[in-house]
Design a protein around this motif. Structure first.
Motif, short mmCIF file in Angstrom:
data_model
loop_
_atom_site.label_atom_id
_atom_site.label_comp_id
_atom_site.label_asym_id
_atom_site.label_seq_id
_atom_site.Cartn_x
_atom_site.Cartn_y
_atom_site.Cartn_z
N ALA A 148 0.87 -1.18 0.00
CA ALA A 148 0.00 0.00 0.00
C ALA A 148 0.90 1.23 0.00
N ILE A 149 0.49 2.26 -0.68
CA ILE A 149 1.26 3.50 -0.75
C ILE A 149 0.68 4.51 0.23
N ARG A 150 1.53 5.02 1.09
CA ARG A 150 1.09 6.08 1.99
C ARG A 150 1.21 7.42 1.28
N ILE A 151 0.11 8.14 1.24
CA ILE A 151 0.04 9.45 0.59
C ILE A 151 0.26 10.54 1.64
N ASN A 152 1.01 11.56 1.28
CA ASN A 152 1.06 12.77 2.09
C ASN A 152 0.06 13.75 1.48
N PRO A 153 -1.10 13.93 2.12
CA PRO A 153 -2.15 14.77 1.50
C PRO A 153 -1.87 16.26 1.59
N GLY A 154 -0.83 16.65 2.35
CA GLY A 154 -0.51 18.06 2.48
C GLY A 154 -1.42 18.82 3.43
N ILE A 155 -2.23 18.10 4.19
CA ILE A 155 -3.15 18.71 5.16
C ILE A 155 -2.98 17.98 6.48
N GLY A 156 -2.59 18.69 7.50
CA GLY A 156 -2.42 18.09 8.82
C GLY A 156 -3.51 18.54 9.78
N THR A 157 -3.97 17.63 10.63
CA THR A 157 -5.00 17.95 11.61
C THR A 157 -4.61 17.35 12.94
N VAL A 178 2.38 10.39 -6.40
CA VAL A 178 1.75 9.10 -6.14
C VAL A 178 1.45 8.32 -7.42
N PRO A 179 0.89 8.93 -8.47
CA PRO A 179 0.61 8.15 -9.68
C PRO A 179 1.85 7.47 -10.26
N GLU A 180 2.97 8.20 -10.32
CA GLU A 180 4.19 7.61 -10.88
C GLU A 180 4.70 6.48 -9.98
N VAL A 181 4.61 6.68 -8.65
CA VAL A 181 5.05 5.64 -7.73
C VAL A 181 4.14 4.42 -7.83
N GLU A 183 2.66 3.31 -10.49
CA GLU A 183 3.07 2.54 -11.66
C GLU A 183 4.33 1.73 -11.37
N ARG A 184 5.23 2.35 -10.63
CA ARG A 184 6.47 1.63 -10.28
C ARG A 184 6.17 0.43 -9.39
N VAL A 185 5.26 0.62 -8.44
CA VAL A 185 4.90 -0.50 -7.56
C VAL A 185 4.29 -1.63 -8.38
N ARG A 186 3.42 -1.30 -9.31
CA ARG A 186 2.73 -2.33 -10.09
C ARG A 186 3.70 -3.16 -10.94
N GLU A 187 4.86 -2.60 -11.24
CA GLU A 187 5.82 -3.34 -12.05
C GLU A 187 6.40 -4.53 -11.30
N ASP A 188 6.64 -4.35 -10.00
CA ASP A 188 7.39 -5.37 -9.25
C ASP A 188 6.67 -5.91 -8.02
N MET A 220 -7.17 10.81 -5.27
CA MET A 220 -5.99 10.10 -5.75
C MET A 220 -6.30 8.64 -6.04
N ALA A 221 -7.15 8.03 -5.24
CA ALA A 221 -7.52 6.64 -5.49
C ALA A 221 -8.17 6.49 -6.85
N ARG A 222 -9.03 7.44 -7.21
CA ARG A 222 -9.68 7.37 -8.52
C ARG A 222 -8.68 7.64 -9.65
N ARG A 223 -7.67 8.48 -9.38
CA ARG A 223 -6.65 8.76 -10.41
C ARG A 223 -5.82 7.52 -10.71
N VAL A 224 -5.48 6.76 -9.69
CA VAL A 224 -4.61 5.59 -9.92
C VAL A 224 -5.42 4.34 -10.22
N GLY A 225 -6.76 4.45 -10.14
CA GLY A 225 -7.61 3.31 -10.47
C GLY A 225 -8.12 2.59 -9.25
N ASP A 226 -9.15 3.15 -8.63
CA ASP A 226 -9.66 2.54 -7.40
C ASP A 226 -10.27 1.17 -7.66
N ASP A 227 -10.66 0.90 -8.92
CA ASP A 227 -11.22 -0.41 -9.23
C ASP A 227 -10.16 -1.50 -9.27
N THR A 228 -8.88 -1.09 -9.21
CA THR A 228 -7.79 -2.07 -9.17
C THR A 228 -7.24 -2.26 -7.75
N LEU A 229 -7.77 -1.51 -6.79
CA LEU A 229 -7.29 -1.55 -5.41
C LEU A 229 -8.24 -2.36 -4.53
#
Length: 415
Positions: A148-157, A178-181, A183-188, A220-229
């Motif tokens: 799983a990829i941990r995202i830094n959303p840029g918003i802290g609470t 995150v999108p580029e990472v 793709e890299r994760v999916r390779e290996d 971000m989930a929808r950008r990287v394909g939430d139907d594949t997660l």
């Protein structure tokens, strides 16, 4: 489990059986941690009931005691771990390694060695990465499993800047990378989810910022394909009312706002409550040993210290206090401090407490999360015992350390 889910949303110090607490202090000595395992199970059940379609994991770092982990598992929970020790302790408590999630934050080599060895035998284990470096280090160990990829959303609470992880560069992959990472994760590897955690100690008033971070995770989930997660994990951070006039978290409103923020997803929603599950299930009992009149205040010395509970010194945290021995005495404003030689060793300034006298037992509330976990041997003080309450019975689940325990590692090394 429904009767547990319907339990009161908040537990104040006044709700504890004070006579029983005083008898526990008398039997087991002070300072003493007390954990109510029935309350742990009820808190987990209540939170889970608010998110019926989600996968609710307990964030072990809040309290990794075996008895607490066993209670969570008994309540039907699974466990999220942030270090190899938490993985080991979860397994010792009976967790299925295939259901564990390990969230690596700048993981030392021994953490990754342990996690990858564990995954080789239990391929259902999920490893969450927050740096590309961690991917490389996992590949070096021959790992090609669930990521799983941990995202830094840029918003802290959260309740303090030191727990606002969502905007801290230490945590997670920068949002636009995150999108580029992915793709890299999916390779290996097997990319199974996204993860984020905005902060800790969020109550109803702070939900708007919290959900802005969650909304970014959903996007971000929808950008990287939430139907594949398999899942999208929005972390924990859900708070409890520490102050007597704070209202408890509105779980119905929280659930609605989180669902709206995350948006439509094919992947399952995951959450990781920690503090919410254990905070008000625990307290500390401490004995008054000193009463000192000073020009501006009355100083009440107790045998607990910042080595017992560091949150007030570290975060400026408020913890409710109650004179268990004499709750009906007239209240007076006092400063309550421990035996450690620093001005940081103070639990309360000018706090109204039923007039303490030497020998009284004082309870410090909401100590179940990040209490014993952050306890230390500062000043060479042995760490306290911990007693668990369950089904009307009490038992020692962590014995009191001795001075021999404090010096054992030196003696065993030949010092």
């Amino acid at each position: 489990m429904s009767d547990l889910a319907d339990s009161p949303a908040v537990r104040r110090l006044d709700d504890w059986d004070l006579e029983r607490l005083e008898s526990l202090a008398d039997e087991y000595d002070t300072p003493l941690y007390v954990m109510d395992l029935d309350r742990v199970k009820a808190n987990y059940a209540r939170f889970s009931a608010a998110f019926p379609d989600a996968h609710v994991m307990y964030a072990a770092k809040a309290h990794t005691g075996k008895a607490v982990l066993e209670a969570v598992l008994e309540a039907g929970g699974s466990i999220e771990c942030a270090a190899w020790g938490e993985l080991r302790r979860s397994i010792d408590a009976g967790a299925d390694p295939n259901e564990l999630q390990y969230t690596a934050v700048n993981p030392p080599d021994h953490d990754l060695d342990y996690a990858t060895d564990l995954a080789a035998e239990h391929p259902g284990l999920t490893i969450t990465i927050g740096a590309v470096d961690t991917l490389e280090r996992l590949a070096e160990r021959g790992y090609d499993g669930r990521i799983a990829i941990r995202i830094n959303p840029g918003i802290g609470t959260g309740h303090h800047e030191k727990v606002a992880t969502g905007a801290d560069a230490k945590f997670g992959i920068p949002y636009e990378r995150v999108p580029e990472v992915a793709e890299r994760v999916r390779e290996d590897f097997d990319l199974v989810g996204l993860h984020a955690h905005a902060g800790s100690g969020v109550l109803t008033a702070g939900l708007e910022d919290h959900c802005r971070a969650i909304s970014r995770v959903g996007e971000m989930a929808r950008r990287v394909g939430d139907d594949t997660l398999e899942f999208v994990d929005v972390g924990g951070g859900y708070g409890v009312p520490y102050r007597e006039d704070d209202e408890p978290l509105d779980l119905e409103k929280t659930s609605n706002m989180v669902r709206e923020a995350i948006g439509d997803l094919e992947a399952q929603l995951k959450l990781e409550p920690g503090r919410y599950v254990v905070a008000d299930a625990g307290l500390i009992l401490s004995e008054v040993n000193t009463i000192k009149e000073a020009p501006d205040t009355t100083v009440v010395g107790i045998d607990a210290s910042l080595a017992t509970l560091i949150r007030p010194a570290m975060f400026g945290s408020y913890h409710p206090m109650l004179n268990v021995s004499a709750p009906d005495r007239e209240a007076r404003e006092v400063t309550v401090g421990g035996p450690v030689c620093t001005s940081a060793d103070v639990f309360a300034h000018d706090r109204p407490v039923a007039r303490p006298e030497r020998g009284d037992v004082v309870a410090i509330g909401n100590a179940g999360s990040y209490g014993y976990e952050l306890a230390s041997q500062f000043h060479s003080q042995p760490r306290p015992a911990e007693v668990a309450l369950e089904d009307g019975e009490d038992r020692v689940v962590r014995r009191r350390e001795t001075l021999e325990d404090v010096t054992r590692v030196e003696r065993e090394s030949g010092q």
